[in-house]
Scaffold this motif. Sequence first.
Motif, short mmCIF file in Angstrom:
data_model
loop_
_atom_site.label_atom_id
_atom_site.label_comp_id
_atom_site.label_asym_id
_atom_site.label_seq_id
_atom_site.Cartn_x
_atom_site.Cartn_y
_atom_site.Cartn_z
N PRO A 264 0.86 -1.18 -0.03
CA PRO A 264 -0.02 0.03 -0.08
C PRO A 264 0.86 1.24 -0.11
O PRO A 264 1.83 1.53 0.74
N ILE A 265 0.26 2.33 -0.69
CA ILE A 265 1.02 3.54 -0.65
C ILE A 265 0.63 4.49 0.50
O ILE A 265 -0.82 4.22 0.82
N ILE A 266 1.30 5.06 1.15
CA ILE A 266 1.18 5.87 2.31
C ILE A 266 1.41 7.08 2.13
O ILE A 266 2.32 7.47 1.22
N PRO A 267 0.88 7.99 2.95
CA PRO A 267 1.24 9.53 2.70
C PRO A 267 2.51 9.96 3.04
O PRO A 267 3.29 9.19 3.82
N SER A 268 3.11 10.87 2.61
CA SER A 268 4.36 11.18 2.72
C SER A 268 4.64 11.86 4.30
O SER A 268 3.48 12.31 4.87
N ILE A 269 5.60 11.96 4.79
CA ILE A 269 5.66 12.75 6.12
C ILE A 269 5.34 13.95 6.14
O ILE A 269 4.60 14.34 7.05
N GLU A 270 5.47 14.69 4.94
CA GLU A 270 5.00 16.13 4.99
C GLU A 270 3.39 16.29 4.89
O GLU A 270 2.88 16.84 5.75
N GLU A 271 2.77 15.12 4.46
CA GLU A 271 1.23 15.19 4.28
C GLU A 271 0.81 14.86 5.67
O GLU A 271 -0.16 15.42 6.16
N GLN A 272 1.50 14.11 6.20
CA GLN A 272 1.28 13.31 7.64
C GLN A 272 1.18 14.47 8.65
O GLN A 272 0.66 14.54 9.70
N ARG A 273 2.14 15.39 8.32
CA ARG A 273 2.73 16.47 9.27
C ARG A 273 1.52 17.59 9.16
O ARG A 273 1.01 18.18 10.18
N THR A 274 1.04 17.98 7.98
CA THR A 274 0.14 19.02 7.66
C THR A 274 -1.37 18.66 7.71
O THR A 274 -2.15 19.27 8.13
N ASN A 275 -1.46 17.12 7.81
CA ASN A 275 -2.96 16.64 7.82
C ASN A 275 -2.92 15.61 8.58
O ASN A 275 -2.77 14.11 8.14
N ALA A 276 -3.17 15.59 9.77
CA ALA A 276 -3.05 14.63 10.61
C ALA A 276 -4.13 13.34 10.52
O ALA A 276 -3.57 12.23 10.89
N ARG A 277 -5.04 13.39 9.94
CA ARG A 277 -5.99 12.29 9.80
C ARG A 277 -5.65 11.67 8.59
O ARG A 277 -6.05 10.66 8.03
N SER A 278 -4.43 11.84 7.94
CA SER A 278 -3.90 11.16 6.82
C SER A 278 -2.95 10.26 7.13
O SER A 278 -2.62 9.02 6.47
N ARG A 279 -2.69 10.13 8.47
CA ARG A 279 -1.90 9.33 8.95
C ARG A 279 -1.71 7.89 8.76
O ARG A 279 -0.94 6.98 8.71
N SER A 280 -3.37 7.36 9.13
CA SER A 280 -3.72 5.90 9.07
C SER A 280 -4.12 5.57 7.38
O SER A 280 -4.23 4.42 7.28
N ALA A 281 -3.98 6.34 6.50
CA ALA A 281 -4.38 6.08 5.08
C ALA A 281 -3.34 5.23 4.38
O ALA A 281 -2.25 5.39 4.57
N LYS A 282 -4.27 4.36 3.56
CA LYS A 282 -3.20 3.40 2.75
C LYS A 282 -4.09 3.25 1.49
O LYS A 282 -5.28 3.24 1.38
N LEU A 283 -3.18 3.60 0.29
CA LEU A 283 -3.69 3.47 -1.00
C LEU A 283 -3.30 2.25 -1.75
O LEU A 283 -2.12 1.72 -1.78
N ARG A 284 -4.26 1.48 -2.21
CA ARG A 284 -4.00 0.15 -3.04
C ARG A 284 -4.75 0.68 -4.46
O ARG A 284 -5.89 1.14 -4.75
N VAL A 285 -4.04 0.21 -5.37
CA VAL A 285 -4.45 0.37 -7.03
C VAL A 285 -4.40 -0.89 -7.75
O VAL A 285 -3.17 -1.68 -7.55
N ALA A 286 -5.45 -1.14 -8.71
CA ALA A 286 -5.36 -2.27 -9.48
C ALA A 286 -5.87 -1.74 -10.78
O ALA A 286 -6.56 -0.77 -10.81
N TYR A 287 -5.56 -2.67 -11.85
CA TYR A 287 -6.19 -2.18 -13.30
C TYR A 287 -6.90 -3.58 -13.65
O TYR A 287 -6.78 -4.71 -13.35
N ARG A 288 -8.00 -3.19 -14.53
CA ARG A 288 -8.81 -4.34 -15.26
C ARG A 288 -8.03 -4.79 -16.39
O ARG A 288 -7.26 -4.35 -17.29
N VAL A 289 -8.13 -6.18 -16.53
CA VAL A 289 -7.33 -6.87 -17.52
C VAL A 289 -8.20 -6.71 -18.69
O VAL A 289 -9.27 -6.59 -18.77
N LYS A 290 -7.34 -7.10 -19.69
CA LYS A 290 -8.08 -6.95 -21.04
C LYS A 290 -8.89 -8.35 -21.04
O LYS A 290 -8.80 -9.33 -20.68
N GLU A 291 -9.95 -7.94 -21.85
CA GLU A 291 -11.02 -9.13 -22.09
C GLU A 291 -10.57 -9.92 -23.17
O GLU A 291 -9.95 -9.49 -23.99
#
Length: 291
Positions: A264-291
């Motif tokens: 998972p992608i997590i917020p940068s240290i700078e974002e966590q510092r300026t937006n405390a509620r971002s500290r627990s955020a985790k981003l996951r990304v996927a794409y749809r395969v070709k049919e």
Amino acid sequence: MSEKATNFVHESVLPQEIIEYLNIVKNGHYLDATLGGGGHTNLILSYNDTVKVTAIDRDIQALNFAQEKLKDYGERISFWRGNFADYLPINIKFDGIIADLGVSSPQLDQGERGFSFRHDGDLDMRMDNSQHLMAKDIVNRWQEKQLADLIYVYGEERLSRRIAKAIVEKRPFSTTVELANVIASCVPSKYRHGKIHPATRTFQALRIKVNEELASLEKFLQVAPSWLKPEGRMAVISFHSLEDRIVKNQFRDHELLKIITKKPIIPSIEEQRTNARSRSAKLRVAYRVKE
């Protein structure tokens, strides 16, 4: 408070990462399944003036605010009110889908919504105020074992039985602070002075159940990949382990998806510092395969 919610201000998390991983294409059509304050949608629409967004939220305050905020985009944006798990696109395939899960800052900060024990208010916790079940219904009516199981499973609270027993003994409750105080009083002193308030996990459990968040997320992640064009991307931001586990497993197991973010992608240290509620955020990304 007026349902226009003119102060529905929310700082979107991982904004640069969302734009990067969505891989926005010219003339693309994107789905924001959790509109909130409109931050991510605004980023997408402003990134390329040929794209369109369909935006979903079940909170009428959020929708009303975002419609006003984003009105200058005209026909490039359309809105749908409801649970993202119930949405059915008609003759549309999206180039990308985003879902920013959890509770928005305005929902937490408006005491009358009942999401937070830091503001005294009615034990409500409904994201959609047209539904009937509220947190106070669960707290005041459920049996002790039901409450304990709920708090343990959805709150991952190891003192769930002790807390449930105290709730049953002290009820009825009508406000957030009343409930939080009883929870705090029934746990060991070292627990009261830990990193988080002792009521945090119980409030999380109640909110998840009131809004059926995990069931909705599972349903959404099962059906939404079929709404994507081939190679269209799905980006999901979660805020606690229960959500993240569902996203991770659904991305891994869905026959239409291939994972882009191995971790998972997590917020940068700078974002966590300026937006405390971002500290627990985790981003996951996927794409749809070709049919």
